[in-house]
Write an enzyme that holds these catalytic residues in place. Structure first.
Site, PDB file in Angstrom:
ATOM      1  NE  ARG A  25      35.497 -32.184  33.835  1.00  0.00           N
ATOM      2  CZ  ARG A  25      34.549 -31.258  33.744  1.00  0.00           C
ATOM      3  NH1 ARG A  25      34.666 -30.101  34.363  1.00  0.00           N
ATOM      4  NH2 ARG A  25      33.450 -31.498  33.049  1.00  0.00           N
ATOM      5  CG  ASP A  26      31.271 -31.511  36.190  1.00  0.00           C
ATOM      6  OD1 ASP A  26      31.641 -30.422  36.671  1.00  0.00           O
ATOM      7  OD2 ASP A  26      30.238 -31.624  35.519  1.00  0.00           O
ATOM      8  CG  HIS A 218      26.996 -32.676  31.778  1.00  0.00           C
ATOM      9  ND1 HIS A 218      28.211 -33.297  31.961  1.00  0.00           N
ATOM     10  CD2 HIS A 218      26.940 -31.711  32.728  1.00  0.00           C
ATOM     11  CE1 HIS A 218      28.846 -32.732  32.976  1.00  0.00           C
ATOM     12  NE2 HIS A 218      28.099 -31.764  33.460  1.00  0.00           N
ATOM     13  CG  HIS A 220      25.154 -30.083  37.109  1.00  0.00           C
ATOM     14  ND1 HIS A 220      26.157 -30.066  38.039  1.00  0.00           N
ATOM     15  CD2 HIS A 220      25.769 -30.217  35.907  1.00  0.00           C
ATOM     16  CE1 HIS A 220      27.329 -30.171  37.442  1.00  0.00           C
ATOM     17  NE2 HIS A 220      27.126 -30.262  36.137  1.00  0.00           N
ATOM     18  CB  CYS A 251      30.920 -25.406  36.988  1.00  0.00           C
ATOM     19  SG  CYS A 251      32.055 -24.391  36.027  1.00  0.00           S
ATOM     20  CG  ASN A 260      28.035 -33.721  37.588  1.00  0.00           C
ATOM     21  OD1 ASN A 260      28.943 -33.281  38.266  1.00  0.00           O
ATOM     22  ND2 ASN A 260      27.941 -33.487  36.302  1.00  0.00           N
TER      23      ASN A 260
HETATM   24  N1  COA Z   1      47.525 -26.880  30.435  1.00  0.00           N
HETATM   25  C1  COA Z   1      48.281 -26.307  31.397  1.00  0.00           C
HETATM   26  N2  COA Z   1      48.490 -24.967  31.484  1.00  0.00           N
HETATM   27  C2  COA Z   1      47.908 -24.217  30.551  1.00  0.00           C
HETATM   28  C3  COA Z   1      47.122 -24.757  29.525  1.00  0.00           C
HETATM   29  C4  COA Z   1      46.941 -26.148  29.487  1.00  0.00           C
HETATM   30  N3  COA Z   1      46.184 -26.744  28.579  1.00  0.00           N
HETATM   31  N4  COA Z   1      46.695 -23.753  28.741  1.00  0.00           N
HETATM   32  C5  COA Z   1      47.184 -22.614  29.265  1.00  0.00           C
HETATM   33  N5  COA Z   1      47.911 -22.884  30.344  1.00  0.00           N
HETATM   34  C6  COA Z   1      48.611 -21.948  31.249  1.00  0.00           C
HETATM   35  C7  COA Z   1      49.511 -20.980  30.532  1.00  0.00           C
HETATM   36  O1  COA Z   1      50.799 -21.519  30.373  1.00  0.00           O
HETATM   37  C8  COA Z   1      49.509 -19.809  31.453  1.00  0.00           C
HETATM   38  O2  COA Z   1      50.378 -20.069  32.533  1.00  0.00           O
HETATM   39  P1  COA Z   1      51.282 -18.913  33.186  1.00  0.00           P
HETATM   40  O3  COA Z   1      50.305 -17.918  33.750  1.00  0.00           O
HETATM   41  O4  COA Z   1      52.052 -19.642  34.230  1.00  0.00           O
HETATM   42  O5  COA Z   1      52.100 -18.363  32.066  1.00  0.00           O
HETATM   43  C9  COA Z   1      48.080 -19.798  32.014  1.00  0.00           C
HETATM   44  O6  COA Z   1      47.617 -21.125  31.836  1.00  0.00           O
HETATM   45  C10 COA Z   1      47.176 -18.851  31.277  1.00  0.00           C
HETATM   46  O7  COA Z   1      47.281 -19.098  29.906  1.00  0.00           O
HETATM   47  P2  COA Z   1      46.717 -18.112  28.787  1.00  0.00           P
HETATM   48  O8  COA Z   1      47.050 -18.697  27.452  1.00  0.00           O
HETATM   49  O9  COA Z   1      47.126 -16.696  29.077  1.00  0.00           O
HETATM   50  O10 COA Z   1      45.173 -18.277  28.942  1.00  0.00           O
HETATM   51  P3  COA Z   1      44.074 -17.514  29.817  1.00  0.00           P
HETATM   52  O11 COA Z   1      44.607 -16.864  31.045  1.00  0.00           O
HETATM   53  O12 COA Z   1      43.307 -16.737  28.858  1.00  0.00           O
HETATM   54  O13 COA Z   1      43.239 -18.803  30.320  1.00  0.00           O
HETATM   55  C11 COA Z   1      42.535 -21.062  29.810  1.00  0.00           C
HETATM   56  C12 COA Z   1      42.577 -19.626  29.385  1.00  0.00           C
HETATM   57  C13 COA Z   1      41.620 -21.758  28.847  1.00  0.00           C
HETATM   58  C14 COA Z   1      43.918 -21.675  29.743  1.00  0.00           C
HETATM   59  C15 COA Z   1      42.026 -21.175  31.271  1.00  0.00           C
HETATM   60  O14 COA Z   1      40.939 -20.314  31.430  1.00  0.00           O
HETATM   61  C16 COA Z   1      41.619 -22.581  31.606  1.00  0.00           C
HETATM   62  O15 COA Z   1      42.434 -23.489  31.694  1.00  0.00           O
HETATM   63  N6  COA Z   1      40.324 -22.810  31.841  1.00  0.00           N
HETATM   64  C17 COA Z   1      39.820 -24.115  32.164  1.00  0.00           C
HETATM   65  C18 COA Z   1      38.468 -24.012  32.712  1.00  0.00           C
HETATM   66  C19 COA Z   1      37.915 -25.351  33.133  1.00  0.00           C
HETATM   67  O16 COA Z   1      38.567 -26.384  33.184  1.00  0.00           O
HETATM   68  N7  COA Z   1      36.651 -25.341  33.463  1.00  0.00           N
HETATM   69  C20 COA Z   1      36.022 -26.510  33.926  1.00  0.00           C
HETATM   70  C21 COA Z   1      34.590 -26.514  33.645  1.00  0.00           C
HETATM   71  S1  COA Z   1      34.162 -26.863  31.963  1.00  0.00           S
HETATM   72 ZN    ZN Z   2      28.813 -30.331  34.761  1.00  0.00          ZN
END
Ligand code: COA
Ligand code: ZN
Length: 311
Positions: A25-26, A218, A220, A251, A260
């Site tokens: 994942r990371d 955790h 890096h 990230c 990491n």
């Molecule tokens: N799984 C799949 N799709 C998801 C989801 C999930 N858990 N949660 C939201 N989405 C989709 C929505 O359906 C939407 O899709 P669309 O644009 O096709 O309609 C899109 O993601 C955006 O959703 P929204 O609720 O408007 O959220 P946002 O734009 O404010 O984004 C997050 C917020 C949290 C969903 C997004 O920033 C995210 O997934 N971040 C993950 C970051 C990450 O993994 N970082 C890794 C390091 S820790």
């Molecule tokens: Zn990390």
């Protein structure tokens, strides 16, 4: 080789260390090139076969935010029969929590950033909003009988905000511990910690959480201090560590973030210090070698280049 499944909720003995490999994942999430499902599945399998009892096998987040993790459901599906390993999933909202559980995740891992700016950038929520979201995620996991592990990102500084005071980390940690999460992982997202910071933050968080939650690190290796920080963690009583096979990592939302701490380098250190991990170092090095060839890139692992001492 298989080992018994780790019990995330139990105390780890003083002479043992619980290692969680976050490479799938990371490690993979910020690689732009497409990585095949087969390569991801092989990576999880190889890490587990080396005896690593916990593997963060993918994330259930927006595929627009992290395209590399879009096939995590399939990775979980294809690794369901693996024995002796907990397959853990990163989620950042309730929808992700349900999806991860449906895919068979054994542990839900989530993330709260102590830095407001990084929190907005990563999950588009303030730190407090992310804490509120954790309340929901911890509740969903509890109902399913699944432990929760929360990464407290930017615990040792932030690429966007600079230094982060230990007191701020301790305050957020206290709120998360009060939600009843199983484990808090103090994350040095940008590799900015020095050993004395590890002591200071661990002590501050221990005091604020009253030992109500298991603590881990955790790390890096962005500035080459990860192993030194791991030793500081050991000296501070930490027995849970995240690491990434081969030293993969970074990230996509934290400028300049790199790998990491490398799992096999960390395991080599732990074994040299007389601690048990349940991991076969040679098998882990083989796993790293396979990943290196699957990715066609040279990884920062020291063990891959020089092998264990006195091998
Ligand atoms: N799984 C799949 N799709 C998801 C989801 C999930 N858990 N949660 C939201 N989405 C989709 C929505 O359906 C939407 O899709 P669309 O644009 O096709 O309609 C899109 O993601 C955006 O959703 P929204 O609720 O408007 O959220 P946002 O734009 O404010 O984004 C997050 C917020 C949290 C969903 C997004 O920033 C995210 O997934 N971040 C993950 C970051 C990450 O993994 N970082 C890794 C390091 S820790
Ligand atoms: Zn990390």
């Amino acid at each position: 080789m298989t080992n018994s499944r780790a019990d995330v909720t139990a105390e780890v003995g003083d002479d043992a260390v619980l290692v969680r490999d976050v490479g799938p994942r990371d490690g993979l999430q910020s690689i732009g090139a497409e990585i095949s499902l087969d390569a991801k599945v092989a990576m999880v399998r190889d890490i587990a076969a080396a005896g690593v009892a916990r593997v963060e096998a993918g994330s259930f987040v927006s595929p627009k935010a992290v395209p590399q993790m879009a096939d995590s459901g399939e990775v979980f599906g294809a690794t369901a029969s693996l024995d002796g390993v907990l397959r853990e999933a990163l989620v950042v909202n309730e929808r992700g929590a349900h999806a991860a559980l449906a895919a068979g995740a054994d542990v839900l891992v989530s993330v709260v950033s102590v830095s407001e700016t990084f929190s907005q950038r990563n999950v588009r929520m303030s730190t407090q909003e992310a804490i509120d979201e954790m309340d929901t995620i911890v509740g969903v996991a509890r109902e399913a009988g699944v432990p929760t592990s929360i990464n407290l990102s930017a615990s040792f500084g932030c690429a966007l905000e600079g230094a982060v005071p230990a007191g701020a980390v301790a305050d957020v940690a206290a709120k998360l511990a009060a939600l009843g999460c199983t484990e808090l992982l103090l994350a040095d997202t940008i590799g900015a910690a020095a050993p004395s910071d590890v002591h200071a933050v661990v002590e501050a968080v221990r005091a604020s959480t009253n030992d109500a939650v298991h603590l881990g690190l955790h790390l890096h290796d962005t500035r080459g201090l990860a192993l030194a920080n791991a030793v500081a963690g050991l000296n501070a009583g930490i027995r849970r560590f995240d690491a990434s096979v081969g030293g993969l990592g970074g990230c996509p939302f934290s400028p300049g973030a790199t790998g990491n701490v490398c799992t096999e380098d960390l395991v080599h250190l732990f074994h040299a210090e007389g601690l048990t991990t349940g991991i076969e170092l040679d098998a882990l090095i083989d796993a790293a070698r396979s990943i290196e060839s699957a990715l066609g890139a040279t990884l920062p692992s020291r063990m891959l280049r020089s092998g264990p001492r006195f091998a």
